[in-house]
Design a protein around this motif. Structure first.
Motif, PDB file in Angstrom:
ATOM      1  N   SER A   8     -49.498  -1.176  53.309  1.00 26.35           N
ATOM      2  CA  SER A   8     -49.387  -2.631  53.419  1.00 26.35           C
ATOM      3  C   SER A   8     -50.760  -3.287  53.276  1.00 26.35           C
ATOM      4  CB  SER A   8     -48.755  -3.002  54.763  1.00 26.35           C
ATOM      5  OG  SER A   8     -48.765  -4.390  54.966  1.00 26.35           O
ATOM      6  N   LEU A   9     -51.771  -2.699  53.903  1.00 21.95           N
ATOM      7  CA  LEU A   9     -53.135  -3.246  53.798  1.00 21.95           C
ATOM      8  C   LEU A   9     -53.636  -3.179  52.361  1.00 21.95           C
ATOM      9  CD1 LEU A   9     -55.669  -4.331  55.230  1.00 21.95           C
ATOM     10  CD2 LEU A   9     -56.357  -1.952  55.602  1.00 21.95           C
ATOM     11  N   ALA A  10     -53.411  -2.034  51.696  1.00 21.19           N
ATOM     12  CA  ALA A  10     -53.854  -1.888  50.304  1.00 21.19           C
ATOM     13  C   ALA A  10     -53.152  -2.899  49.395  1.00 21.19           C
ATOM     14  CB  ALA A  10     -53.587  -0.466  49.818  1.00 21.19           C
ATOM     15  N   LEU A  11     -51.869  -3.116  49.631  1.00 18.54           N
ATOM     16  CA  LEU A  11     -51.126  -4.080  48.817  1.00 18.54           C
ATOM     17  C   LEU A  11     -51.613  -5.510  49.057  1.00 18.54           C
ATOM     18  CD1 LEU A  11     -47.536  -2.595  49.229  1.00 18.54           C
ATOM     19  CD2 LEU A  11     -48.850  -2.730  47.088  1.00 18.54           C
ATOM     20  N   SER A  12     -52.064  -5.801  50.277  1.00 23.55           N
ATOM     21  CA  SER A  12     -52.594  -7.139  50.548  1.00 23.55           C
ATOM     22  C   SER A  12     -53.892  -7.383  49.785  1.00 23.55           C
ATOM     23  CB  SER A  12     -52.809  -7.336  52.052  1.00 23.55           C
ATOM     24  OG  SER A  12     -53.905  -6.576  52.525  1.00 23.55           O
TER      25      SER A  12
END
Length: 213
Positions: free
Chosen positions: A37-41
């Motif tokens: 989720s962090l990488a996608l943000s």
């Protein structure tokens, strides 16, 4: 007053539980999905910074999907715990920074309004975390708007901006996010004041609560 989307949380947790079981079978853990989720943000923030607003919306929706899956996986695997909760909330704050940072770098919104919204989102989360950390408030998830409502406003602005750039709809959406966030922070602070004042006046000992976010 609880945020609108928080009211359907129990039903949502039951509906998404099968998705968590699928992730378990694939060998995915809740923390792995939190980091995804962090990488996608970061990706969503980059796309928005390049003024690829519709692709940025796709990125934000993928962030939301990963966020749903990490909670569902933690419940399905029964691995939900204090550290996972803290990690989830910390990555949520970073995600907000990356996405709003992309909005500012796109040039579609004046930096002052991005900072106004970002500070409001952080303060709303901070007030809740500090309130729940007292051990006397089980949940401070109250107020005008939660994270999901604010992201929904931002998504609407991103979708409309390429269609009507002269109206600067994205800037107005960011301003609305900021106003909603600061109102929510004030509501949570007032809720905390009332709860703690009542606890001080009560002869019964306060109940112990878990971690906040």
């Amino acid at each position: 007053m609880m945020p609108a989307l928080a009211r359907v949380r129990q039903a949502y947790e039951q509906i998404t539980l099968p998705l968590g079981r699928i992730c378990m079978r694939m060998g995915l853990t809740a923390n792995m999905l939190t980091y995804l989720s962090l990488a996608l943000s970061i990706l969503a923030g980059y796309l928005i910074a390049q003024a690829l607003f519709w692709w940025g919306v796709v990125g934000i929706l993928l962030v939301g999907l990963a966020d749903v899956l990490d909670g569902a996986t933690a419940r399905a695997a029964r691995t939900a715990g204090p550290y996972g909760t803290v990690l989830d909330h910390v990555t949520d704050r970073y995600a907000e920074f990356f996405i709003l940072g992309g909005v500012m770098l796109s040039g579609a919104v004046a930096p002052i309004w991005v900072l106004f919204a970002l500070f409001g989102m952080i303060m709303a989360s901070y007030v809740r975390a500090r309130a729940e950390s007292t051990g006397m408030i089980a949940s401070c998830n109250v107020g005008f708007a939660g994270r999901q409502e604010k992201l929904a406003l931002l998504i609407l602005g991103l979708l409309a901006q390429p269609l009507l750039p002269q109206i600067r709809i994205l800037e107005w959406a960011v301003i609305a996010v900021g106003i909603a966030s600061h109102i929510t922070a004030a509501q949570r602070l007032d809720y905390t004041r009332r709860k703690l004042t009542a606890a001080d006046a009560s002869p019964d000992p306060p109940t112990k609560s878990g971690l906040a976010g």
